[in-house]
Scaffold this motif. Structure first.
Motif, PDB file in Angstrom:
ATOM      1  N   GLN A 133       0.803  -1.265  -0.013  1.00  0.00           N
ATOM      2  CA  GLN A 133      -0.018  -0.031   0.235  1.00  0.00           C
ATOM      3  C   GLN A 133       0.880   1.193   0.083  1.00  0.00           C
ATOM      4  N   TYR A 134       0.393   2.357  -0.419  1.00  0.00           N
ATOM      5  CA  TYR A 134       1.090   3.709  -0.311  1.00  0.00           C
ATOM      6  C   TYR A 134       1.070   3.962   1.172  1.00  0.00           C
ATOM      7  N   PRO A 135       2.129   4.573   1.799  1.00  0.00           N
ATOM      8  CA  PRO A 135       2.162   4.990   3.119  1.00  0.00           C
ATOM      9  C   PRO A 135       1.646   6.379   3.297  1.00  0.00           C
ATOM     10  N   HIS A 136       1.135   6.598   4.422  1.00  0.00           N
ATOM     11  CA  HIS A 136       0.762   7.875   4.764  1.00  0.00           C
ATOM     12  C   HIS A 136       2.124   8.552   5.344  1.00  0.00           C
ATOM     13  N   VAL A 137       2.342   9.822   4.746  1.00  0.00           N
ATOM     14  CA  VAL A 137       3.725  10.220   5.282  1.00  0.00           C
ATOM     15  C   VAL A 137       3.383  11.718   5.648  1.00  0.00           C
ATOM     16  N   SER A 138       4.191  12.166   7.011  1.00  0.00           N
ATOM     17  CA  SER A 138       3.923  13.325   7.662  1.00  0.00           C
ATOM     18  C   SER A 138       5.595  13.788   7.515  1.00  0.00           C
ATOM     19  N   ALA A 139       5.713  14.964   6.966  1.00  0.00           N
ATOM     20  CA  ALA A 139       7.299  15.380   6.870  1.00  0.00           C
ATOM     21  C   ALA A 139       7.211  16.885   6.964  1.00  0.00           C
TER      22      ALA A 139
END
Length: 173
Positions: A133-139
């Motif tokens: 799956q596509y990851p959820h990213v916070s950057a």
């Protein structure tokens, strides 16, 4: 530890001919059927010092590989950038990069900082997702007191500070 002399391998990789200095190498690691542990891997020369410490664990029941980057550290002189053909700001004498991170199965995080005479900055990131799956990213990336004039060789520009944030699910094709 041991030393290598990059020009000795220039017959195979011609670009190595311009690195006319010895590089000291040291490694302290262990491997089992489920884990690679790198207690220390380092390379040193008159132009740079680099070291890394971390581990990689084999896939768990979800198929994810767990890893830890305990430390990545690079200290380099501007002369190394010139040897690599990288155009650096004129005021840059040294560059320092520090990074760490970890990922276990479905989530992870990483941080990095970069310091030089011309600019400094930090990057932090967190992610969560499952294999396939596509990851959820916070950057968040921040640059502090970057001397834009030095970086782009334009004396009319001054200091810049900037922050960029991302929170979402990146998709690629």
């Amino acid at each position: 530890g041991t030393s290598i002399y990059p020009p000795d391998a220039s017959a195979f990789v011609p670009a190595l001919a311009r690195f006319d200095f010895p590089i000291g190498l040291y490694m302290d690691a262990s491997v089992t059927d489920s884990c690679l542990e790198m207690r220390r891997l380092s390379a040193t020369s008159r132009l740079f010092e680099a070291s890394v410490r971390g581990s990689v664990h084999m896939p768990d029941s979800t198929g994810a590989i767990a890893w830890t980057l305990g430390q990545l550290s690079v200290n380099a002189s501007a002369e190394l950038g010139h040897a690599l053909g990288i155009a650096l700001p004129q005021a840059t004498r040294h560059i320092n990069l520090e990074a760490s991170g970890r990922s276990s199965g479905t989530e992870g995080n990483a941080t990095a900082s970069l310091r030089s005479e011309a600019a400094s900055g930090e990057l932090t990131a967190r992610w969560r997702g499952f294999p396939g799956q596509y990851p959820h990213v916070s950057a968040r990336a921040s640059f502090f007191t970057a001397d834009a004039g030095e970086i782009v060789h334009e004396s009319r520009l001054g200091l810049v500070e900037a922050t960029a944030e991302f929170d979402g699910c990146p998709r690629t094709r």
